[in-house]
Design a protein around this motif. Sequence first.
Motif, PDB file in Angstrom:
ATOM      1  N   PRO A 223       0.823  -1.214   0.000  1.00  0.00           N
ATOM      2  CA  PRO A 223       0.000   0.000   0.000  1.00  0.00           C
ATOM      3  C   PRO A 223       0.856   1.263   0.000  1.00  0.00           C
ATOM      4  N   THR A 224       0.288   2.324  -0.570  1.00  0.00           N
ATOM      5  CA  THR A 224       0.956   3.628  -0.552  1.00  0.00           C
ATOM      6  C   THR A 224       0.387   4.531   0.534  1.00  0.00           C
ATOM      7  N   GLY A 225      -0.638   4.043   1.219  1.00  0.00           N
ATOM      8  CA  GLY A 225      -1.212   4.815   2.306  1.00  0.00           C
ATOM      9  C   GLY A 225      -2.343   4.061   2.974  1.00  0.00           C
ATOM     10  N   PHE A 226      -2.708   4.505   4.169  1.00  0.00           N
ATOM     11  CA  PHE A 226      -3.871   3.956   4.850  1.00  0.00           C
ATOM     12  C   PHE A 226      -4.326   4.947   5.912  1.00  0.00           C
ATOM     13  N   ALA A 227      -5.568   4.786   6.346  1.00  0.00           N
ATOM     14  CA  ALA A 227      -6.127   5.630   7.401  1.00  0.00           C
ATOM     15  C   ALA A 227      -7.014   4.783   8.288  1.00  0.00           C
ATOM     16  N   VAL A 228      -6.763   4.810   9.588  1.00  0.00           N
ATOM     17  CA  VAL A 228      -7.588   4.125  10.581  1.00  0.00           C
ATOM     18  C   VAL A 228      -8.669   5.095  11.035  1.00  0.00           C
ATOM     19  N   CYS A 229      -9.926   4.702  10.873  1.00  0.00           N
ATOM     20  CA  CYS A 229     -11.059   5.608  11.122  1.00  0.00           C
ATOM     21  C   CYS A 229     -12.069   4.965  12.064  1.00  0.00           C
ATOM     22  N   HIS A 230     -12.680   5.785  12.899  1.00  0.00           N
ATOM     23  CA  HIS A 230     -13.771   5.338  13.753  1.00  0.00           C
ATOM     24  C   HIS A 230     -15.057   6.043  13.344  1.00  0.00           C
ATOM     25  N   THR A 231     -16.131   5.275  13.310  1.00  0.00           N
ATOM     26  CA  THR A 231     -17.442   5.851  13.012  1.00  0.00           C
ATOM     27  C   THR A 231     -18.400   5.735  14.184  1.00  0.00           C
ATOM     28  N   VAL A 232     -18.071   4.940  15.202  1.00  0.00           N
ATOM     29  CA  VAL A 232     -18.948   4.863  16.366  1.00  0.00           C
ATOM     30  C   VAL A 232     -18.967   6.232  17.040  1.00  0.00           C
ATOM     31  N   PRO A 233     -20.112   6.656  17.575  1.00  0.00           N
ATOM     32  CA  PRO A 233     -20.165   7.967  18.236  1.00  0.00           C
ATOM     33  C   PRO A 233     -19.153   8.063  19.377  1.00  0.00           C
ATOM     34  N   LEU A 234     -18.506   9.193  19.490  1.00  0.00           N
ATOM     35  CA  LEU A 234     -17.543   9.407  20.562  1.00  0.00           C
ATOM     36  C   LEU A 234     -18.243   9.561  21.905  1.00  0.00           C
ATOM     37  N   VAL A 235     -19.405  10.180  21.894  1.00  0.00           N
ATOM     38  CA  VAL A 235     -20.145  10.468  23.124  1.00  0.00           C
ATOM     39  C   VAL A 235     -21.261   9.448  23.309  1.00  0.00           C
ATOM     40  N   GLU A 236     -21.431   8.988  24.536  1.00  0.00           N
ATOM     41  CA  GLU A 236     -22.456   8.002  24.853  1.00  0.00           C
ATOM     42  C   GLU A 236     -23.852   8.538  24.523  1.00  0.00           C
ATOM     43  N   GLY A 237     -24.635   7.738  23.784  1.00  0.00           N
ATOM     44  CA  GLY A 237     -26.005   8.104  23.483  1.00  0.00           C
ATOM     45  C   GLY A 237     -26.193   8.973  22.257  1.00  0.00           C
ATOM     46  N   ARG A 238     -25.110   9.388  21.602  1.00  0.00           N
ATOM     47  CA  ARG A 238     -25.222  10.234  20.420  1.00  0.00           C
ATOM     48  C   ARG A 238     -25.388   9.385  19.163  1.00  0.00           C
ATOM     49  N   THR A 239     -25.895  10.026  18.115  1.00  0.00           N
ATOM     50  CA  THR A 239     -26.001   9.351  16.820  1.00  0.00           C
ATOM     51  C   THR A 239     -24.674   9.470  16.071  1.00  0.00           C
ATOM     52  N   ARG A 240     -24.504   8.621  15.069  1.00  0.00           N
ATOM     53  CA  ARG A 240     -23.293   8.665  14.249  1.00  0.00           C
ATOM     54  C   ARG A 240     -23.332   9.896  13.356  1.00  0.00           C
ATOM     55  N   ASP A 241     -22.369  10.807  13.523  1.00  0.00           N
ATOM     56  CA  ASP A 241     -22.381  12.019  12.692  1.00  0.00           C
ATOM     57  C   ASP A 241     -21.061  12.298  12.000  1.00  0.00           C
ATOM     58  N   GLU A 242     -19.983  11.652  12.443  1.00  0.00           N
ATOM     59  CA  GLU A 242     -18.714  11.910  11.761  1.00  0.00           C
ATOM     60  C   GLU A 242     -17.808  10.691  11.768  1.00  0.00           C
ATOM     61  N   LEU A 243     -16.959  10.647  10.783  1.00  0.00           N
ATOM     62  CA  LEU A 243     -15.915   9.639  10.680  1.00  0.00           C
ATOM     63  C   LEU A 243     -14.627  10.297  11.173  1.00  0.00           C
ATOM     64  N   ARG A 244     -14.038   9.754  12.239  1.00  0.00           N
ATOM     65  CA  ARG A 244     -12.850  10.344  12.850  1.00  0.00           C
ATOM     66  C   ARG A 244     -11.606   9.586  12.411  1.00  0.00           C
ATOM     67  N   VAL A 245     -10.639  10.299  11.883  1.00  0.00           N
ATOM     68  CA  VAL A 245      -9.375   9.693  11.458  1.00  0.00           C
ATOM     69  C   VAL A 245      -8.415   9.691  12.643  1.00  0.00           C
ATOM     70  N   LEU A 246      -8.012   8.490  13.079  1.00  0.00           N
ATOM     71  CA  LEU A 246      -7.110   8.379  14.220  1.00  0.00           C
ATOM     72  C   LEU A 246      -5.648   8.279  13.798  1.00  0.00           C
ATOM     73  N   LYS A 247      -5.394   7.526  12.746  1.00  0.00           N
ATOM     74  CA  LYS A 247      -4.028   7.359  12.246  1.00  0.00           C
ATOM     75  C   LYS A 247      -4.075   7.445  10.727  1.00  0.00           C
ATOM     76  N   LEU A 248      -3.102   8.130  10.148  1.00  0.00           N
ATOM     77  CA  LEU A 248      -3.021   8.263   8.692  1.00  0.00           C
ATOM     78  C   LEU A 248      -1.556   8.202   8.295  1.00  0.00           C
ATOM     79  N   VAL A 249      -1.251   7.360   7.328  1.00  0.00           N
ATOM     80  CA  VAL A 249       0.123   7.209   6.839  1.00  0.00           C
ATOM     81  C   VAL A 249       0.110   7.276   5.325  1.00  0.00           C
TER      82      VAL A 249
END
Length: 325
Positions: A223-249
């Motif tokens: 691979p020439t790159g990758f990104a580890v992303c989370h889509t589960v809500p960060l806050v308890e009880g919230r709906t899914r509203d964003e994809l958060r990039v934790l690691k990117l190479v």
Amino acid sequence: MTASPRPGRNARSLEGPLVATVDDIPQLNELFAEAFTERYRKDGMTGVRVPPLNPAIWRYAIEGAGDGALCWRDERGRLAAFNIVHHSGTEGWMGPLCVRPDCQGAGLGKIIVDSGLRWLRQQSVTVIGLETMPRTLDNIGFYSNLGFVPGHLTVTMTLDAALGERAPTLLSALSSREKEAAVAACRDLTMRVMPGYDFTRELELTDRHGLGDTLVVGPLEAPTGFAVCHTVPLVEGRTRDELRVLKLVLARRSGLPPLLGSLADLARRSGARRVAIRLQGEYPDAYRTLVALGARVRWTDLRMSAYGWNEVAPLEGMVLSNWEI
């Protein structure tokens, strides 16, 4: 080790450091919300109430930290403080960490940071860092007195979700054999771009617990790159509203625009409205790229490193590593 707060401020003895487990998540959440709400109040934002985090995020943080998930308890067994300490190969960082408000002012803050420093040094890391709110002068002064120095800002930016021309390659869609090979190839890429760094644990935990996905760019075997992303809500009880990039190479920084397009596509396909990227300030060209693509600035954090243990951006390529959960 047993930490004894200064008499007159807090007479109870505290036991620690102990290792926090997933069974401690309710107490961790309660302490987290209480301590950070109090921090905002001291900063003059009296109307801000910090909500509990999603238990799935705590599980990810605790399992990722392993025996670096440090905590301290009072004589009744209640959590008095914690410092979730992480290392990804030679990269080490702390967060979140906090002290219960009624235990503050007794030297416990210094104890939990010193314990984190000691644990990270035992892991043979070359980088030791943390992030704090840049407007919180008390925190900056506190960490500075413990040997930390300020570095770049981390700027949280968001891009709107949008379908691309073709679906991205995702780790979750691969067979077990393909997945194992892809994870190893991502580790090799990371080591080439930033020697010593290893995000294998983050890839595997994200996949195992269904927290999001890892987007892979280029051939799976190289691979020439990758990104580890989370889509589960960060806050308890919230709906899914964003994809958060934790690691990117990325092997080459020129590969950022197409990768951002694939991330926007993944956000749309996963039901999120936007992509959130925490961009370290040592990549000014990447910042300009994001602005040109219409990214909005949402938040800033000050990146601080223990003196002599600072990170150095690669000469080629890019590594974005979130020092928050």
